[in-house]
Design a protein around this motif. Structure first.
Motif, mmCIF file in Angstrom:
data_model
loop_
_atom_site.group_PDB
_atom_site.id
_atom_site.type_symbol
_atom_site.label_atom_id
_atom_site.label_comp_id
_atom_site.label_asym_id
_atom_site.label_seq_id
_atom_site.Cartn_x
_atom_site.Cartn_y
_atom_site.Cartn_z
ATOM 1 N N GLY A 171 18.116 -12.196 52.593
ATOM 2 C CA GLY A 171 17.203 -13.330 52.563
ATOM 3 C C GLY A 171 15.909 -13.005 51.832
ATOM 4 N N ARG A 172 15.381 -11.813 52.060
ATOM 5 C CA ARG A 172 14.156 -11.379 51.389
ATOM 6 C C ARG A 172 14.376 -11.322 49.879
ATOM 7 N N GLN A 173 15.515 -10.785 49.462
ATOM 8 C CA GLN A 173 15.810 -10.698 48.030
ATOM 9 C C GLN A 173 15.964 -12.081 47.403
ATOM 10 N N LEU A 174 16.640 -12.998 48.099
ATOM 11 C CA LEU A 174 16.807 -14.350 47.567
ATOM 12 C C LEU A 174 15.456 -15.057 47.450
ATOM 13 N N THR A 175 14.587 -14.857 48.432
ATOM 14 C CA THR A 175 13.250 -15.454 48.377
ATOM 15 C C THR A 175 12.463 -14.897 47.202
ATOM 16 N N ASN A 176 12.540 -13.586 46.995
ATOM 17 C CA ASN A 176 11.842 -12.963 45.865
ATOM 18 C C ASN A 176 12.379 -13.484 44.529
ATOM 19 N N LEU A 177 13.702 -13.643 44.435
ATOM 20 C CA LEU A 177 14.290 -14.184 43.202
ATOM 21 C C LEU A 177 13.798 -15.609 42.946
ATOM 22 N N ALA A 178 13.748 -16.424 43.987
ATOM 23 C CA ALA A 178 13.286 -17.801 43.836
ATOM 24 C C ALA A 178 11.827 -17.841 43.390
ATOM 25 N N GLU A 179 10.998 -16.960 43.943
ATOM 26 C CA GLU A 179 9.589 -16.920 43.543
ATOM 27 C C GLU A 179 9.444 -16.510 42.083
ATOM 28 N N ARG A 180 10.247 -15.549 41.635
ATOM 29 C CA ARG A 180 10.215 -15.161 40.214
ATOM 30 C C ARG A 180 10.701 -16.309 39.327
ATOM 31 N N ASP A 181 11.731 -17.015 39.796
ATOM 32 C CA ASP A 181 12.229 -18.163 39.032
ATOM 33 C C ASP A 181 11.156 -19.260 38.944
ATOM 34 N N LEU A 182 10.423 -19.480 40.031
ATOM 35 C CA LEU A 182 9.339 -20.460 40.012
ATOM 36 C C LEU A 182 8.272 -20.067 38.998
ATOM 37 N N ASP A 183 7.945 -18.783 38.956
ATOM 38 C CA ASP A 183 6.972 -18.302 37.974
ATOM 39 C C ASP A 183 7.469 -18.565 36.553
ATOM 40 N N GLY A 184 8.774 -18.432 36.361
ATOM 41 C CA GLY A 184 9.354 -18.624 35.034
ATOM 42 C C GLY A 184 9.289 -20.055 34.542
ATOM 43 N N VAL A 185 9.278 -21.010 35.463
ATOM 44 C CA VAL A 185 9.195 -22.414 35.055
ATOM 45 C C VAL A 185 7.795 -22.971 35.296
ATOM 46 N N HIS A 186 6.875 -22.097 35.652
ATOM 47 C CA HIS A 186 5.470 -22.459 35.878
ATOM 48 C C HIS A 186 5.318 -23.540 36.932
ATOM 49 N N ALA A 187 6.154 -23.488 37.951
ATOM 50 C CA ALA A 187 6.064 -24.451 39.045
ATOM 51 C C ALA A 187 5.029 -23.965 40.058
ATOM 52 N N PRO A 188 4.374 -24.888 40.758
ATOM 53 C CA PRO A 188 3.428 -24.446 41.782
ATOM 54 C C PRO A 188 4.162 -23.702 42.887
ATOM 55 N N ARG A 189 3.545 -22.627 43.369
ATOM 56 C CA ARG A 189 4.167 -21.820 44.420
ATOM 57 C C ARG A 189 3.861 -22.418 45.789
ATOM 58 N N PRO A 190 4.833 -22.335 46.691
ATOM 59 C CA PRO A 190 4.563 -22.795 48.057
ATOM 60 C C PRO A 190 3.559 -21.859 48.716
ATOM 61 N N GLU A 191 2.863 -22.374 49.735
ATOM 62 C CA GLU A 191 1.925 -21.536 50.461
ATOM 63 C C GLU A 191 2.699 -20.411 51.144
ATOM 64 N N PRO A 192 2.102 -19.203 51.196
ATOM 65 C CA PRO A 192 2.805 -18.091 51.851
ATOM 66 C C PRO A 192 3.031 -18.381 53.323
ATOM 67 N N ARG A 193 4.182 -17.974 53.811
ATOM 68 C CA ARG A 193 4.512 -18.154 55.223
ATOM 69 C C ARG A 193 4.330 -16.825 55.927
ATOM 70 N N PRO A 194 4.037 -16.866 57.198
ATOM 71 C CA PRO A 194 3.873 -15.603 57.927
ATOM 72 C C PRO A 194 5.174 -14.822 57.938
ATOM 73 N N THR A 195 5.064 -13.503 57.866
ATOM 74 C CA THR A 195 6.256 -12.661 57.838
ATOM 75 C C THR A 195 6.713 -12.282 59.243
ATOM 76 N N VAL A 196 5.895 -12.566 60.248
ATOM 77 C CA VAL A 196 6.263 -12.262 61.618
ATOM 78 C C VAL A 196 6.041 -13.490 62.480
ATOM 79 N N GLY A 197 6.616 -13.491 63.662
ATOM 80 C CA GLY A 197 6.427 -14.603 64.581
ATOM 81 C C GLY A 197 7.539 -15.628 64.472
ATOM 82 N N TRP A 198 7.388 -16.686 65.204
ATOM 83 C CA TRP A 198 8.397 -17.739 65.231
ATOM 84 C C TRP A 198 8.239 -18.643 64.020
ATOM 85 N N PRO A 199 9.348 -19.111 63.449
ATOM 86 C CA PRO A 199 9.240 -20.031 62.314
ATOM 87 C C PRO A 199 8.606 -21.339 62.778
ATOM 88 N N MET A 200 7.930 -21.989 61.859
ATOM 89 C CA MET A 200 7.254 -23.246 62.207
ATOM 90 C C MET A 200 8.189 -24.414 62.058
#
Length: 94
Positions: free
Chosen positions: A65-94
């Motif tokens: 999951g971490r690798q897929l998220t990193n790939l998606a973020e790099r892909d977003l950079d490649g198309v100059h799309a706005p990045r989503p706000e960072p989510r916490p790496t610990v705790g319960w998902p919102m």
């Protein structure tokens, strides 16, 4: 636009000498991503293989999951799309 795809994750578990290793592999159609995880049994703990399987598998899937998220973020950079706000790496998902 409607879009539906199915990705199958293959999860492989290996046990040797008190250690369980896991490999999670997904083929997205454009790339293959592999996550790895391991679990070590403390010699004083009872031998319960299911616990090692769960820990190693969970860690491999987390790595995947971490690798897929990193790939998606790099892909977003490649198309100059706005990045989503960072989510916490610990705790319960919102």
């Amino acid at each position: 636009m409607s879009h539906t795809v199915e990705w199958k994750v293959h999860l492989h578990l290996f046990e040797e000498e008190g250690m369980t290793k896991a490999r999670a592999v997904v083929d997205t159609g454009t790339r293959v991503v592999t996550g790895h995880g391991a679990a070590h049994r403390n010699p004083v703990d009872p031998d319960v293989p299911e616990i090692g399987d769960e820990l190693a598998a969970g860690r491999a899937l987390y790595d995947l999951g971490r690798q897929l998220t990193n790939l998606a973020e790099r892909d977003l950079d490649g198309v100059h799309a706005p990045r989503p706000e960072p989510r916490p790496t610990v705790g319960w998902p919102m």
